[in-house]
Design a protein around this motif. Structure first.
Motif, PDB file in Angstrom:
ATOM      1  N   ALA A 228       0.827  -1.214   0.000  1.00  8.46           N
ATOM      2  CA  ALA A 228       0.000   0.000   0.000  1.00  8.46           C
ATOM      3  C   ALA A 228       0.858   1.260   0.000  1.00  8.46           C
ATOM      4  CB  ALA A 228      -0.912  -0.004   1.224  1.00  8.46           C
TER       5      ALA A 228
ATOM      6  N   PRO B  99       2.092   1.812  -4.348  1.00  3.26           N
ATOM      7  CA  PRO B  99       1.236   1.241  -5.401  1.00  3.26           C
ATOM      8  C   PRO B  99       1.842   1.516  -6.775  1.00  3.26           C
ATOM      9  CG  PRO B  99       0.282   3.267  -4.532  1.00  3.26           C
ATOM     10  CD  PRO B  99       1.442   2.937  -3.641  1.00  3.26           C
ATOM     11  N   GLU B 100       1.534   0.634  -7.715  1.00  3.17           N
ATOM     12  CA  GLU B 100       2.102   0.764  -9.051  1.00  3.17           C
ATOM     13  C   GLU B 100       1.647   2.053  -9.731  1.00  3.17           C
ATOM     14  OE1 GLU B 100       1.737  -2.659 -11.513  1.00  3.17           O
ATOM     15  OE2 GLU B 100       2.041  -4.070  -9.852  1.00  3.17           O
ATOM     16  N   SER B 101       0.513   2.583  -9.325  1.00  2.00           N
ATOM     17  CA  SER B 101      -0.005   3.816  -9.927  1.00  2.00           C
ATOM     18  C   SER B 101       0.675   5.065  -9.398  1.00  2.00           C
ATOM     19  CB  SER B 101      -1.516   3.915  -9.681  1.00  2.00           C
ATOM     20  OG  SER B 101      -1.783   3.900  -8.275  1.00  2.00           O
ATOM     21  N   ASP B 102       1.506   4.913  -8.377  1.00  2.25           N
ATOM     22  CA  ASP B 102       2.183   6.073  -7.776  1.00  2.25           C
ATOM     23  C   ASP B 102       3.173   6.659  -8.774  1.00  2.25           C
ATOM     24  OD1 ASP B 102       3.562   7.916  -6.225  1.00  2.25           O
ATOM     25  OD2 ASP B 102       3.505   6.652  -4.433  1.00  2.25           O
TER      26      ASP B 102
END
Length: 391
Positions: free
Chosen positions: A355, A358-361
């Motif tokens: 958390a 995250p890969e979207s960061d």
């Protein structure tokens, strides 16, 4: 005719052999009368030898004893199943199954299965257990357990457990400890090095202790010195160095209270803290090394390499390796503000750790998933900022 020839040849040979033996016997007797020495000593154990009860007063070129031999001086080699005992000098090589004992200087080599003792030495000394010298040693010492020199050591010491000397012009290698007042080379120990002045470096698995160090100190945990500009250890207690307590925070909202300690150039880091981004209780721990660059009265650049972990004391792991550049400004002689970017490599298999990155960061550069386990690795950009109190 041929038989007569062979008979005469045999007679001449016998006469020549007898004459040679008589000449050798006369030479040995004359030498013994004039110099009061015997060149060789063979026996079982003192006084059961060719030199008998006179052996402690004799100088030998060769000694061979099944158990133990005694002599005044050995000018050549001596061999004994148990021990060689030389009351004065030994100028050759001594070989003993158990021990060699030389009252004065051993200027050859000593080989013993257990122990070598001598006043001083010039040459290598090898013992299964210990080499013990009262005065100076010029050469190399190898011992399964201990090398101890009461004077100066000019050479190298290798011991399975410890090396001890007054002054060292060479290096020390020990499985546990090295002790020397002054050393002009380096000390290598599995656990501890102790010295007064080191004109070289110290390498220890746990702790280095010295007064003045002109090289580097490398320890698995702690370095102690009055002066050491380049200590490499987690904790460095340097009298003329710098120590500080810092409060920091990074991109994951992990707050740390750290102790930084070191010398003019290098320092160590150890700290503990808490992560405020997770709802569960997650504690943080950090160790690392740092270096100072471009130092001036009010500004310097710190570069740090750290290893940290987050621990909720449940299942799963979180490890983060970090390289960061931290420009620092001193607002007072004892207060410093710092902050700067970092690059981080994270390996985790916990829900809390996933958390945090995250890969979207946008800060995440790349992620990897381990096919053989539930670990995920990621490379991301971050930062750290903090305030430290210097003392």
């Amino acid at each position: 005719m041929k038989q007569s020839y062979y008979k005469k040849l045999i007679q001449y040979t016998r006469r020549g052999t007898i004459l040679a033996l008589c000449s050798l016997s006369l030479a040995v007797q004359t030498n013994a009368q004039e110099n009061k020495t015997l060149k060789a000593n063979f026996g079982l154990i003192y006084p059961l030898s060719t030199n008998g009860t006179h052996a402690p007063l004799d100088t030998n070129d060769l000694s061979v004893h099944l158990l133990a031999g005694v002599s005044s001086v050995e000018r050549g080699s001596a061999f004994a199943g148990l021990s060689n005992i030389v009351r004065n000098e030994a100028k050759g090589a001594l070989f003993a199954g158990f021990s060699n004992h030389v009252g004065k200087e051993a200027s050859g080599a000593l080989f013993a299965g257990f122990l070598n003792t001598y006043r001083s030495a010039k040459g290598p000394q090898l013992a299964g257990f210990a080499n013990l010298a009262q005065a100076d040693v010029n050469g190399v010492q190898f011992a399964g357990f201990l090398n101890a020199t009461g004077g100066n050591m000019n050479g190298v010491q290798f011991a399975g457990f410890a090396n001890v000397t007054r002054s060292l012009n060479g290096s020390q290698f020990a499985g546990f400890a090295n002790v020397a007042n002054n050393t002009s080379a380096s000390q290598f120990a599995g656990f501890i090095n102790v010295a007064k002045d080191v004109n070289g470096s110290q390498f220890a698995g746990f702790i280095n202790v010295a007064k003045k160090v002109k090289g580097v100190q490398v320890a698995g945990f702690i370095n102690v010195a009055e002066t050491s500009d380049s200590p490499i250890g987690i904790i460095n207690i340097i009298k003329n160095g710098e120590k500080s307590i810092a409060a920091t925070i990074d991109e994951t909202q992990t707050s740390m209270l750290t102790f930084r300690s070191g010398g003019k150039n290098l320092y160590g880091i150890i700290g503990a803290g808490y992560n405020f981004k997770n709802e569960d209780e997650v504690y943080a721990f950090e160790v690392g090394l740092g270096a100072h660059f471009f130092q001036s009265r009010h500004f310097r650049l710190n570069m740090e390499l750290t290893q940290s972990t987050l621990e909720s004391f449940k299942e799963g792991e979180y490890f983060k390796s970090t390289l960061r550049l931290l420009p620092a400004v001193k607002v007072a002689p004892w207060i410093e503000l710092f902050g700067g970017p970092s690059i981080n490599f994270v390996s985790t298999n916990t829900a809390e750790g996933l958390a945090l990155h995250p890969e979207s960061d946008d800060l995440v550069i790349h992620t990897w998933k381990n096919r053989r386990s539930d670990f995920r690795q990621s490379l991301h950009i971050g930062y750290q900022a903090g305030l430290q109190f210097i003392f």
